[in-house]
Design a protein around this motif. Structure first.
Motif, PDB file in Angstrom:
ATOM      1  N   ALA A  72     -82.777  99.425 103.048  1.00  0.00           N
ATOM      2  CA  ALA A  72     -83.801  99.203 104.026  1.00  0.00           C
ATOM      3  C   ALA A  72     -85.016  99.898 103.651  1.00  0.00           C
ATOM      4  O   ALA A  72     -85.237 100.233 102.569  1.00  0.00           O
TER       5      ALA A  72
ATOM      6  N   GLY B  47     -84.909  95.342 106.986  1.00  0.00           N
ATOM      7  CA  GLY B  47     -84.322  96.531 107.597  1.00  0.00           C
ATOM      8  C   GLY B  47     -83.223  97.145 106.777  1.00  0.00           C
ATOM      9  O   GLY B  47     -82.739  96.566 105.801  1.00  0.00           O
TER      10      GLY B  47
ATOM     11  N   THR C   6     -81.296 103.259 112.117  1.00  0.00           N
ATOM     12  CA  THR C   6     -81.769 102.150 111.296  1.00  0.00           C
ATOM     13  C   THR C   6     -83.286 102.155 111.247  1.00  0.00           C
ATOM     14  O   THR C   6     -83.955 102.812 112.057  1.00  0.00           O
TER      15      THR C   6
ATOM     16  N   SER D 151     -86.642  99.254 110.327  1.00  0.00           N
ATOM     17  CA  SER D 151     -87.080  97.920 109.888  1.00  0.00           C
ATOM     18  C   SER D 151     -88.597  97.915 109.780  1.00  0.00           C
ATOM     19  O   SER D 151     -89.290  98.597 110.537  1.00  0.00           O
TER      20      SER D 151
END
Length: 231
Positions: free
Chosen positions: A12, A102, A131, A133
């Protein structure tokens, strides 16, 4: 910055609050949902494909909840030893015709934190699967995905409080990514749900926190290169 193996990560790219996010006592920047950008999202390409990246705080990260502000001067996110986090996807996965690119993100760490309340110390712990993105546009949008309970501020001294961000559901921290050498990820007055538990001096009525921070995003695989987001 270590070698690509030590700086391993997933597929990502960063968006910082990272991160990464986030100021320490009750001030976390979060906010909108990634879906808002997805409605009219155009193509996104993140380069260099397959490279790992690091995010390092520049200046201060501040978190505010009610009358309390926590400020941290050290924060960052590094690739994981198992090569699972902080990695731009290999081609062609580093390109999306109609949306963001991502990947998994190592939970950012925070230290050297102080509280705006006299006699109160603050510490931040992070955990879980974060995460990130990136969506090309004007500006480039970076969205940090904060897992349930993945950011906790603990104060001690004259006020013993526990502040948990995203207490019941995952939350998005929306930031702006700027290409450069190094590139930067800036969180400006982002809001995220919180739950405050504690006694005297704790802002237990606060249900959201505001976060501000800027991270430098650098290429850990090739320091002479730059992490770049284009259409």
């Amino acid at each position: 910055m270590t070698s690509p193996r030590t700086h391993a990560g997933t597929r990502a790219l960063l968006a910082t609050g990272a991160g990464l996010a986030l100021t320490a006592a009750l001030t976390l920047t979060g906010g909108g949902t990634a879906g808002a950008d997805a409605r009219a999202a155009g193509p996104t390409t993140v380069t260099p494909a397959g490279h790992h990246f690091t995010a390092k705080l520049t200046g201060k990260a501040t978190f505010k909840a009610g009358p309390v502000t926590v400020t941290c001067t050290v924060s960052g996110s590094e690739p994981s030893a198992d090569d699972a986090n902080n990695k731009i996807p290999e081609a062609p996965g580093n390109h999306n015709d109609a949306g963001p690119v991502g990947s998994a993100l190592t939970a950012p760490t925070y230290s050297s934190c102080t509280s705006s309340q006299a006699g109160v110390k603050a510490a931040i712990t992070t955990s879980g699967a974060w995460t990130v993105s990136l969506q090309h546009g004007t500006p480039i949008t970076a969205t940090l995905g904060l897992p349930v309970g993945g950011f906790v501020v603990q104060t001690s001294g004259l006020a013993s409080c526990t502040v948990t961000a995203a207490p019941t559901a995952a939350a998005d921290i929306v930031a702006t990514f700027t290409n450069g050498s190094p590139s930067t990820l800036t969180v400006a007055n982002a809001a995220v749900p919180i739950k405050v538990v504690g006694g005297f001096g704790c802002p237990t009525n606060a249900t959201s926190s505001v976060f501000n921070a800027t991270y430098e995003v650098t290429d850990a695989t090739d320091p002479s290169s730059a992490i770049t987001v284009t259409g």
